[in-house]
Design an enzyme around this catalytic site. Structure first.
Site, PDB file in Angstrom:
ATOM      1  N   HIS A 125       0.829  -1.200   0.000  1.00  0.00           N
ATOM      2  CA  HIS A 125       0.000   0.000   0.000  1.00  0.00           C
ATOM      3  C   HIS A 125       0.868   1.257   0.000  1.00  0.00           C
ATOM      4  CE1 HIS A 125      -3.923  -2.002   1.455  1.00  0.00           C
ATOM      5  NE2 HIS A 125      -3.042  -2.965   1.215  1.00  0.00           N
TER       6      HIS A 125
ATOM      7  N   HIS B   6       3.600 -13.668  -7.198  1.00  0.00           N
ATOM      8  CA  HIS B   6       2.342 -13.928  -6.501  1.00  0.00           C
ATOM      9  C   HIS B   6       1.190 -13.143  -7.116  1.00  0.00           C
ATOM     10  CE1 HIS B   6       3.606 -10.115  -5.005  1.00  0.00           C
ATOM     11  NE2 HIS B   6       2.716 -10.025  -4.042  1.00  0.00           N
TER      12      HIS B   6
ATOM     13  N   TRP C  46      -0.755  -6.632  -7.242  1.00  0.00           N
ATOM     14  CA  TRP C  46      -1.007  -5.688  -8.333  1.00  0.00           C
ATOM     15  C   TRP C  46       0.214  -4.831  -8.661  1.00  0.00           C
ATOM     16  CZ3 TRP C  46      -3.603  -5.755 -12.377  1.00  0.00           C
ATOM     17  CH2 TRP C  46      -3.972  -4.603 -13.085  1.00  0.00           C
TER      18      TRP C  46
ATOM     19  N   GLU D  83       4.348  -3.560 -12.659  1.00  0.00           N
ATOM     20  CA  GLU D  83       5.768  -3.357 -12.929  1.00  0.00           C
ATOM     21  C   GLU D  83       6.257  -4.299 -14.019  1.00  0.00           C
ATOM     22  OE1 GLU D  83       6.490  -1.944  -8.322  1.00  0.00           O
ATOM     23  OE2 GLU D  83       7.333  -3.861  -8.999  1.00  0.00           O
TER      24      GLU D  83
ATOM     25  N   ASP E  27      -6.629  -9.834  -4.125  1.00  0.00           N
ATOM     26  CA  ASP E  27      -6.924  -9.646  -5.551  1.00  0.00           C
ATOM     27  C   ASP E  27      -6.051 -10.485  -6.464  1.00  0.00           C
ATOM     28  OD1 ASP E  27      -4.714  -8.135  -4.650  1.00  0.00           O
ATOM     29  OD2 ASP E  27      -4.826  -6.822  -6.386  1.00  0.00           O
ATOM     30  N   GLN E  28      -5.119 -11.242  -5.908  1.00  0.00           N
ATOM     31  CA  GLN E  28      -4.098 -11.903  -6.725  1.00  0.00           C
ATOM     32  C   GLN E  28      -4.680 -12.881  -7.732  1.00  0.00           C
ATOM     33  OE1 GLN E  28      -1.425 -13.622  -3.810  1.00  0.00           O
ATOM     34  NE2 GLN E  28      -1.066 -11.637  -2.843  1.00  0.00           N
TER      35      GLN E  28
END
Length: 477
Positions: free
Chosen positions: A17, A369, A372, A377, A393-394
């Site tokens: 974050h 993993h 996001w 990246e 969210d992965q």
């Protein structure tokens, strides 16, 4: 003369974050040369991230003319650690303190800035701070949510909390069940965010994350006029999905990437890994990192390293300090004299500059993993991925990588949550091999790299949206 905009950027104290929030703070400084930006995260993370001279409002950006401040807020704890990892069992208790004390402390921060002649004109907050919008509203200050996951995940949460939650709840144990949500393709329950499939029970140790997301969407629904949501993605990635969250003013402003050296919660290893990469052929190295929170059991660590070694390919692997120590103990027990950072075909480090690594010509694949930040990246650098999603969210991110953008593949675990060496080896070969399928993945990755550059460039979609947001803050909209 138009008032000078002042952005207060607030974030939860986790690396995943903090990094995008701090990057956005720097983007705002660049987008508006007259703007003020204050970046704030709880005190423990603040102390770990920033040098002594930067704390308490000393700035920290060369040449910023005092426009950038780093000021912590209180989360109600007095300990020098951040939530997560080994302390996850205490997480729900931490979240209760974070919400109550954070609300109070941030309110005091906003008042103190106004008293100093630096009134906040826009509050920008990340996912787990729904109360930040209330603090801003109480003081007549507009706010914006900075959504640090894809638009597709925003849409899933939106529809879950707006009339479609029961169908997910009724089938949460059947990961193959297909859910149809407005504006989205049919999705398997196993692709949905884990906090709405695995953490809805009050007894779950991450249930407070579920309730925080619920409160977040309640907060957004109460905003007048419509809530503003900045999303760390670009329009080209998810153009068809944007209509699925038409209830909010959604601005895609990403990928928001580092601009130079980046502060973090983890000490980086020295740059020997870059020297090591410099000696390797183009597209020959598998880069492996599962994020800052992942602690691997010995079985998974053994399978991971066995799969990498068996692939015959060079690799650079990032392991948490505790996992790296486990590796060293294992070598000692076997009577080998392994260097602290090197194996037969690769190198193991505790942390590294990920964008710098992904930008290196030697890197040909990223085993990730699918957090996001890592996905963005990798796409930005044009590096194909092998996704190994676990939580949050992965799983949806991995679906986007494989099915929507076709820049990688997803590795499946054995059913017991362990990625086996043979599966890893097979999937790596699918994106690094000599076949046409692997070549197509690499071509697609290169095309998306160009698309991202255009979106971020002057006049591109993300550049236009960020400029519009800054101008709106300047005019008080």
């Amino acid at each position: 003369m138009a008032p000078r905009p002042h952005f207060l950027v607030l974030t939860f104290p986790l690396q995943g974050h903090i990094a995008p929030a701090l990057r956005l703070a720097r983007r705002l400084l660049a987008a508006a040369p007259d703007a003020l930006v204050t970046f704030s995260t709880p005190a423990a993370a603040h102390r770990l991230m920033f040098e002594e001279g930067q704390r308490g409002g000393g700035g920290g950006e060369d040449g910023d003319d005092g426009r950038f401040e780093l000021l912590p807020f209180s989360d109600g704890t007095e300990i020098d650690r951040v939530p997560g990892g080994d302390h996850v069992a205490e997480f729900n208790g931490y979240m209760a303190s974070f919400h109550a004390e954070g609300r109070r402390s941030v309110g005091e921060l906003v008042d103190a800035l106004a008293a100093r002649g630096r009134p906040v004109s826009r509050v920008v907050y990340t996912l787990l701070l729904p109360w930040a919008a209330d603090v801003a509203r109480d003081r007549g200050v507009p706010s914006a949510l900075y959504w640090i996951q894809p638009v597709a995940v925003l849409a899933i949460y939106y529809h879950y909390f707006h009339g479609h939650g029961s169908v997910v709840d009724d089938h949460c144990c059947d990961k193959s069940f297909v859910v149809e949500l407005p504006g989205l393709p049919p999705l398997a329950v196993g692709d949905l965010p884990s906090f709405i499939t695995d953490a809805t029970d009050p007894s779950d140790y991450l249930h407070s994350i579920f309730t925080t997301f619920r409160d977040l969407f309640d907060t957004l629904d109460r905003e007048t006029p419509r809530a503003t949501v900045l999303v760390n993605t670009c329009q080209e990635f998810e153009e068809t999905t944007l209509a699925a969250v038409g209830a909010y003013d959604v601005l895609t402003i990403g990928p928001v990437l580092p601009s130079g050296d980046e502060a973090g919660l983890f000490k980086q290893d020295d740059a020997k890994y870059m020297e090591w990469l410099d000696t390797k052929p183009a597209n020959s190295v598998v880069y492996v990192s599962f994020g800052s929170l992942t602690v691997m059991a010995r079985e998974q660590l053994d399978e991971l390293l066995h799969g990498l070694e068996a692939s015959g390919r060079l690799y650079l692997c990032v392991l948490r300090k505790d996992n790296k120590a486990m590796l060293a103990d294992q070598a000692a027990a076997a009577g080998t004299e392994m260097d602290a950072s090197a194996l037969r075909n690769g190198m193991v480090v505790e942390w590294c500059d990920q964008v710098r690594v992904l930008s290196h010509s030697a890197v040909g694949c990223f085993v990730t993993h699918c957090g996001w930040n890592s996905v963005l990246e990798s796409v930005t650098c044009g590096v194909p991925m092998v996704g190994v999603p676990r939580m949050s969210d992965q799983r949806m991110n991995a679906r986007l990588v494989e099915r929507d953008w076709r820049v990688g593949v997803r590795a499946e675990d054995s059913g017991g949550g362990v990625l086996r060496a043979a599966e890893l080896q097979r999937r790596v070969e699918e994106v690094m091999g000599e076949g046409e399928a692997a070549a197509e993945v690499r071509r697609t990755a290169a095309a998306w790299k160009r698309a991202v550059a255009e979106a971020l460039g002057r006049g591109g979609s993300s550049d236009r949206n960020l400029t519009a947001f800054v101008e709106g803050a300047r005019s008080g909209i």
